[in-house]
Design an enzyme around this catalytic site. Sequence first.
Site, short mmCIF file in Angstrom:
data_model
loop_
_atom_site.label_atom_id
_atom_site.label_comp_id
_atom_site.label_asym_id
_atom_site.label_seq_id
_atom_site.Cartn_x
_atom_site.Cartn_y
_atom_site.Cartn_z
N ASP A 75 -43.03 -8.43 7.25
CA ASP A 75 -44.14 -9.24 6.77
C ASP A 75 -43.81 -10.72 7.02
O ASP A 75 -42.65 -11.08 7.25
CB ASP A 75 -44.34 -8.96 5.28
CG ASP A 75 -45.38 -9.84 4.64
OD1 ASP A 75 -46.51 -9.88 5.17
OD2 ASP A 75 -45.08 -10.48 3.62
N ASP A 107 -45.95 -14.04 5.36
CA ASP A 107 -46.15 -14.94 4.21
C ASP A 107 -45.40 -14.45 2.98
O ASP A 107 -45.61 -13.32 2.51
CB ASP A 107 -47.63 -15.07 3.89
CG ASP A 107 -48.39 -15.85 4.95
OD1 ASP A 107 -47.75 -16.36 5.88
OD2 ASP A 107 -49.63 -15.94 4.85
N ASP A 110 -43.12 -8.29 0.68
CA ASP A 110 -43.11 -8.79 -0.69
C ASP A 110 -44.34 -8.41 -1.50
O ASP A 110 -44.37 -8.63 -2.70
CB ASP A 110 -42.98 -10.32 -0.70
CG ASP A 110 -44.29 -11.01 -0.33
OD1 ASP A 110 -44.89 -10.62 0.70
OD2 ASP A 110 -44.70 -11.92 -1.07
#
Length: 273
Positions: free
Chosen positions: A9, A11, A214
């Site tokens: 991922d 961001d 996240d």
Amino acid sequence: MTRLLISTDLDGTLLDHYSYSAMAAEPALQRLRQLQIPWVLNTSKTLAELEPLRQQLDNRHPFVVENGAAVYIPLDSPLAPDLATDPDGRYRCKTFGPSRRRILLALEPLSRRYRFTGFAALTAERLASLTGLDPDAARQAMSRQFTEPLIWEDSRGALEDFASELSLLNFQVQRGGRFTHVMGRCDKADAMAWLIEQYQALWGESIKCMALGDGDNDIGMLQRADLPVLVRSPAHSPPPIPERKDVLLTRLQGPAGWNDAVLNTLQQLDLGT
């Protein structure tokens, strides 16, 4: 021999949640480049966003856009040579999701019963104010092909009803770090699994896949990875990863946690020297 493949991922994971910088992860990125280990960007971001970002990060590998809706493979990559090129002729492309136009048509009647604002209704300036992006970057984020991010302004219960209605139309709702994403029945995990198959065919060797994320939209990817890593966020609690008791939760946040996790994994697999 076992080869390593990384699916990450962006961001809040490889990129800092606030500054969008990957500087804290640069030591690990340098080792990956030296060892020629593919690190695939697997993100909710668009093609328009990823093209300049890949140049900044010196990433030359395949990449996944809009929460698993499509995989783009550079034309000079040996992966999936028989795959058709995209309309602009710059990449080979494997799509998993429906078009954004179909999603917007499905959302139009629902907008009268639920409170949300989609990217299609935003200006670049409004999105920039919400995210901290500059207006040009905001315009790139709005250039979507397969998904529609929403600012959800209704209750959690309403979101569940909204998702149920969309499910009947063969769409799904995923919550990301900042926005709620409406998309087809595909996700980051499907794109990751397809890429693992392509690398296995290319290398002829077994693969360990490390995934780092996240947010809620990373859960499927982390569930299916050999080495799942939850990167600690400054903005929200780590989501639970069902059926996996071996998930590593980083001590540090964002790209600093990403850096530690990758370097430690390279050392454990005897790939770091």
